[in-house]
Design a protein around this motif. Structure first.
Motif, PDB file in Angstrom:
ATOM      1  N   GLU A  28       0.844  -1.188   0.000  1.00  0.00           N
ATOM      2  CA  GLU A  28       0.000   0.000   0.000  1.00  0.00           C
ATOM      3  C   GLU A  28       0.884   1.243   0.000  1.00  0.00           C
ATOM      4  N   THR A  30       0.692   5.589  -0.082  1.00  0.00           N
ATOM      5  CA  THR A  30      -0.234   6.655   0.272  1.00  0.00           C
ATOM      6  C   THR A  30       0.242   7.983  -0.281  1.00  0.00           C
ATOM      7  N   ASP A  32      -0.448  12.023   0.033  1.00  0.00           N
ATOM      8  CA  ASP A  32      -1.103  13.102   0.763  1.00  0.00           C
ATOM      9  C   ASP A  32      -1.706  14.030  -0.283  1.00  0.00           C
ATOM     10  N   HIS A 285      -7.436   3.253   5.317  1.00  0.00           N
ATOM     11  CA  HIS A 285      -8.078   4.564   5.458  1.00  0.00           C
ATOM     12  C   HIS A 285      -8.705   4.668   6.848  1.00  0.00           C
ATOM     13  N   THR A 309      -6.516  11.374   1.845  1.00  0.00           N
ATOM     14  CA  THR A 309      -5.430  10.646   1.188  1.00  0.00           C
ATOM     15  C   THR A 309      -5.939   9.830   0.007  1.00  0.00           C
ATOM     16  N   LYS A 311      -4.797   6.225  -1.794  1.00  0.00           N
ATOM     17  CA  LYS A 311      -3.979   5.042  -1.582  1.00  0.00           C
ATOM     18  C   LYS A 311      -3.905   4.225  -2.871  1.00  0.00           C
TER      19      LYS A 311
END
Length: 318
Positions: A28, A30, A32, A285, A309, A311
């Motif tokens: 995963e 992420t 921002d 999340h 976010t 992902k």
């Protein structure tokens, strides 16, 4: 004390795996998103570009490989609730609570034109496969069809309930409309005639997606369920239950084997379409998952959330 039946360790593990499907946070990444409450995600056909729209009124464009922010499109006066990218990867469409639809040059970020005609929040936008037509659905109880090249309004579908979501079939023949009253309306685009009305859910239909062969339609609802429909007959094929809050987004994998769903319960679930079995739950999340979409090769799933976010989930290639 002896058992009256034989239960091997292998069988026990298999049974438990059916009851408690795999929870996976592996692979995963992420981003921002520098946004407030992401409402919608779209991926370009070449899989290199991610677009997001949200509460901050802006559209942000990301390079998937580098995970870098490339552009920020500014121009809407309120929340961007829905975005879509044309199949040629040239144009991005956005629908907003400012009642407007905007068309953007995806590469340059230049605003091409603004489509005005709705009188309430625009909740959903969708391109036809050839990119020549755009559908927009609104809280004003209408779906409007637009000529992308000229901005001319081609048709105005009037409904009895607010429109939450629209989707156009892969062959460009049908538009599916998900409504606040739980109905799914199917219109034939060639003659602008309603083909069917399905009492699909007992609460609002938040998301619709066609399988790549156009034979199956998936619907996600405020009633916490996902339903699969035979497009030709309108027959309910299967109901998928597992989320404990509203289902905001559904997305078929390109190979038609799996469906992804994003929910207010903060999870993403992957389902086997043939069996209806829950294959995997993706957790990461920490607020509602508003949008999920597969990349064209099916190896990645991208999700956008109210936790601000994006992902990128690496999935098995098979």
């Amino acid at each position: 004390m002896s058992l009256s039946f034989a239960l091997t360790k292998e069988n026990f593990i298999n049974k438990i795996s059916l009851i408690f499907p795999k929870i996976s946070n592996q692979n995963e990444r992420t981003l921002d998103a520098r946004s407030i409450w992401i409402y919608s995600i779209a991926i370009s056909p070449n899989g290199q570009t991610i677009a997001s729209g949200g509460y901050d009124k802006n559209i942000k464009i990301w390079n998937l490989s580098t995970e870098k922010l490339v552009h920020t499109f500014r121009g809407h006066g309120n929340t961007v609730d829905s975005i879509a990218i044309s199949n040629n990867g040239m144009i991005l469409a956005s629908g907003s609570w400012d009642h407007q639809v905007k068309l953007w040059n995806l590469k340059t970020g230049k605003l091409i034109r603004t489509l005005s005609g709705h009188t309430d929040d625009v909740k959903s936008v969708a391109f036809s496969p050839d990119g020549k037509t755009l559908a927009s659905g609104s809280w004003d109880n209408t779906v409007q069809l637009w000529d992308v090249e000229t901005g001319t309004k081609l048709h105005n579908f009037k409904l009895l309930s607010a429109v939450r979501t629209v989707a156009i079939s892969p062959d460009g023949q049908f538009i599916a409309i998900g409504c606040e009253d739980g109905k799914i309306i199917i219109w034939q685009l060639s003659n602008a005639q309603m083909r069917s009305s399905i009492a699909a859910h007992n609460r609002a239909v938040f998301s619709l997606d066609f399988s790549s062969d156009g034979q199956t339609l998936a619907s996600g609802s405020q009633d916490k369920t996902i339903k699969l429909w035979n497009l030709k007959t309108g027959q309910l094929l299967r109901t998928l239950k597992g989320h404990n809050q509203a289902v905001f987004s559904v997305s078929f994998s390109p190979n038609k084997e799996n469906l992804a769903s994003g929910s207010y319960d903060q999870t993403i679930k992957l389902w086997n379409i043939t069996t209806g079995q829950l294959v995997r739950t993706l957790e990461g999340h920490h607020k509602a998952v508003r949008s999920v979409v597969f990349t064209l090769n099916g190896q990645n799933l991208v999700s956008g959330s109210a936790d601000d976010t994006i992902k990128i989930w690496q999935l098995s290639s098979n």
